[in-house]
Scaffold this motif. Structure first.
Motif, PDB file in Angstrom:
ATOM      1  N   THR A   2       0.830  -1.285   0.091  1.00  0.00           N
ATOM      2  CA  THR A   2       0.040   0.067  -0.006  1.00  0.00           C
ATOM      3  C   THR A   2       0.813   1.313  -0.063  1.00  0.00           C
ATOM      4  O   THR A   2       1.639   1.621   0.850  1.00  0.00           O
ATOM      5  N   PRO A   3       1.102   2.085  -0.850  1.00  0.00           N
ATOM      6  CA  PRO A   3       1.594   3.014  -1.209  1.00  0.00           C
ATOM      7  C   PRO A   3       1.291   4.291  -0.304  1.00  0.00           C
ATOM      8  O   PRO A   3      -0.104   4.466  -0.027  1.00  0.00           O
ATOM      9  N   SER A 302      -6.307  -0.764  -8.312  1.00  0.00           N
ATOM     10  CA  SER A 302      -5.917  -0.144  -9.529  1.00  0.00           C
ATOM     11  C   SER A 302      -4.372   0.530  -8.965  1.00  0.00           C
ATOM     12  O   SER A 302      -3.293   0.351  -9.409  1.00  0.00           O
ATOM     13  N   LEU A 303      -4.518   1.286  -8.033  1.00  0.00           N
ATOM     14  CA  LEU A 303      -3.477   2.083  -7.314  1.00  0.00           C
ATOM     15  C   LEU A 303      -2.302   1.374  -6.934  1.00  0.00           C
ATOM     16  O   LEU A 303      -0.950   1.425  -6.919  1.00  0.00           O
ATOM     17  N   VAL A 312       7.110   1.593  -6.662  1.00  0.00           N
ATOM     18  CA  VAL A 312       7.330   2.894  -5.731  1.00  0.00           C
ATOM     19  C   VAL A 312       6.646   2.369  -4.529  1.00  0.00           C
ATOM     20  O   VAL A 312       5.762   1.893  -4.679  1.00  0.00           O
ATOM     21  N   ASP A 313       6.828   3.392  -3.445  1.00  0.00           N
ATOM     22  CA  ASP A 313       5.925   3.321  -2.349  1.00  0.00           C
ATOM     23  C   ASP A 313       5.251   4.649  -1.922  1.00  0.00           C
ATOM     24  O   ASP A 313       4.820   4.733  -1.064  1.00  0.00           O
ATOM     25  N   LEU A 342     -10.119   7.547  -1.256  1.00  0.00           N
ATOM     26  CA  LEU A 342      -8.827   7.022  -1.598  1.00  0.00           C
ATOM     27  C   LEU A 342      -8.193   6.876  -0.392  1.00  0.00           C
ATOM     28  O   LEU A 342      -7.623   5.635  -0.152  1.00  0.00           O
ATOM     29  N   ALA A 343      -8.062   7.895   0.535  1.00  0.00           N
ATOM     30  CA  ALA A 343      -7.171   7.604   1.753  1.00  0.00           C
ATOM     31  C   ALA A 343      -7.853   6.571   2.535  1.00  0.00           C
ATOM     32  O   ALA A 343      -7.054   5.540   3.087  1.00  0.00           O
ATOM     33  N   ALA A 344      -9.347   6.552   2.545  1.00  0.00           N
ATOM     34  CA  ALA A 344      -9.934   5.445   3.284  1.00  0.00           C
ATOM     35  C   ALA A 344      -9.764   4.191   2.951  1.00  0.00           C
ATOM     36  O   ALA A 344      -9.544   3.143   3.672  1.00  0.00           O
TER      37      ALA A 344
END
Length: 347
Positions: A2-3, A302-303, A312-313, A342-344
């Motif tokens: 999870t970036p 997808s992210l 990439v992190d 998105l954050a949630a």
């Protein structure tokens, strides 16, 4: 994997909105990103565009720094050929003093506008020579540090120069770009690097491979460090997400086809216009395949895949959600919703 998440903001201006309202909306969004735990918040540099109010990153960074407490704030980026390296160094040394440990200086070499604006911005003479870009990067890095820089005159003697009298920290310098040149320069300079994937989308994998493969360790950055940018529109339903994406898709179509630029359409204006001119149709598939558009679960999945693919992190999203006509002018409901959902979903 999870970036972590960051934000790139162009301070979009929609139909009927003033620059003051657009900036108020973006500063509120920066504060919300701070509350949500985003890593950094960067402002772009573009000039003389009806839909973009982000013309002076240092001014916006200062305002955002005063409205936030934790998040890093910076430029994505300062287009260095438009400015004297000394002025950039002074601005960002002052910003670092205002918000110690929270300032990023992202630097690019594109003009950020059309040829007329480029000529107006570059009246400063030889300081705006694109060929001197690597030298100017070195100058800025020296000037913002506590030791400053020393000029040696051809006639003999030296002259000490500091961007600020008594620096206790440096802004973190990043190189930005969408070409092999920027990746190779960042690698040779031992600097962090960001590929402008949100705008170009072409050559990302090759640029990252060049950067990582050619990286020369520096004292500040012994290992290559990079993240990736991408456009995002997230909403409770896929239908709403696409509705909110359409104004920006049509704006990109205008840019790519050379049509006159206008303020960003509202969702209603974009839908009505699209039914007549079909302007965004050629770009719709590209947006759906390379942007994060959809529900929180779909966008988050997808992210994660995107971050893993490119190793990439961190991902810096440009929240490009448009507004409905009845939404307040001094807020960015769709963009805030994108960050929140998105954050949630990634928590």
């Amino acid at each position: 994997m999870t970036p972590s998440l960051s934000v790139l903001d162009l301070v979009p201006v929609r139909t009927g909105q003033s620059s003051a309202e657009a900036m108020a909306a973006s500063l509120a969004l920066a504060a919300r990103a701070d509350d949500l735990g985003f890593t950094r918040y960067w402002f772009a540099e573009h000039h003389n565009m009806p839909a973009v109010a982000s013309t002076t990153p240092p001014v916006l960074i200062a305002a955002a720094a005063m409205r936030t407490t934790r998040i890093r704030v910076g430029s994505g980026g300062v287009m260095l050929p438009n400015h004297s390296p000394l002025i950039v160094a002074e601005q960002f040394a002052a910003l670092e003093a205002l918000a110690p440990g929270r300032i990023d200086l992202g630097i690019g070499r594109a003009p950020g506008s059309d040829p007329v604006i480029t000529q107006l911005l570059r009246r400063s003479g030889t300081t705006s020579d694109v060929d001197q870009f690597p030298d100017h990067i070195r100058d800025i890095r020296a000037l913002v540090g506590g030791d400053g820089a020393t000029l040696t005159f051809t006639s003999g003697g030296t002259y000490d120069l500091h961007a600020t009298p008594a620096a206790t920290g440096d802004p973190e310098v990043w190189l930005l770009g969408s070409s092999d040149y920027s990746a190779q320069l960042a690698a040779a300079s031992g600097l962090p690097y960001v590929f402008a994937n949100h705008f170009s989308g072409q050559g990302l994998e090759h640029a990252l491979a060049l950067y990582r493969g050619q990286y020369q360790p520096s004292e500040a950055h012994p290992e290559p460090r990079t993240f990736v940018t991408a456009n995002a529109v997230v909403a409770p339903t896929a239908e709403e997400a696409w509705d909110r994406a359409l104004p920006q898709v049509r704006m990109m179509a205008r840019l790519r086809s050379g049509r006159p630029l206008v303020a960003l359409e509202t969702v209603e204006q974009a839908r009505e216009a699209e039914s007549v001119d079909n302007l965004g149709a050629p770009f719709a598939d590209w947006a759906r395949s390379s942007w994060f558009i959809g529900t929180p679960a779909d966008a988050a999945s997808s992210l994660r895949d995107f971050a893993a693919k490119h190793q990439v992190d961190e991902v810096m999203i440009s929240p490009v959600a448009g507004s409905y006509a009845d939404e307040p002018m001094d807020s960015a409901n769709g963009r805030a919703q994108t960050l929140e959902l998105l954050a949630a979903a990634l928590a």
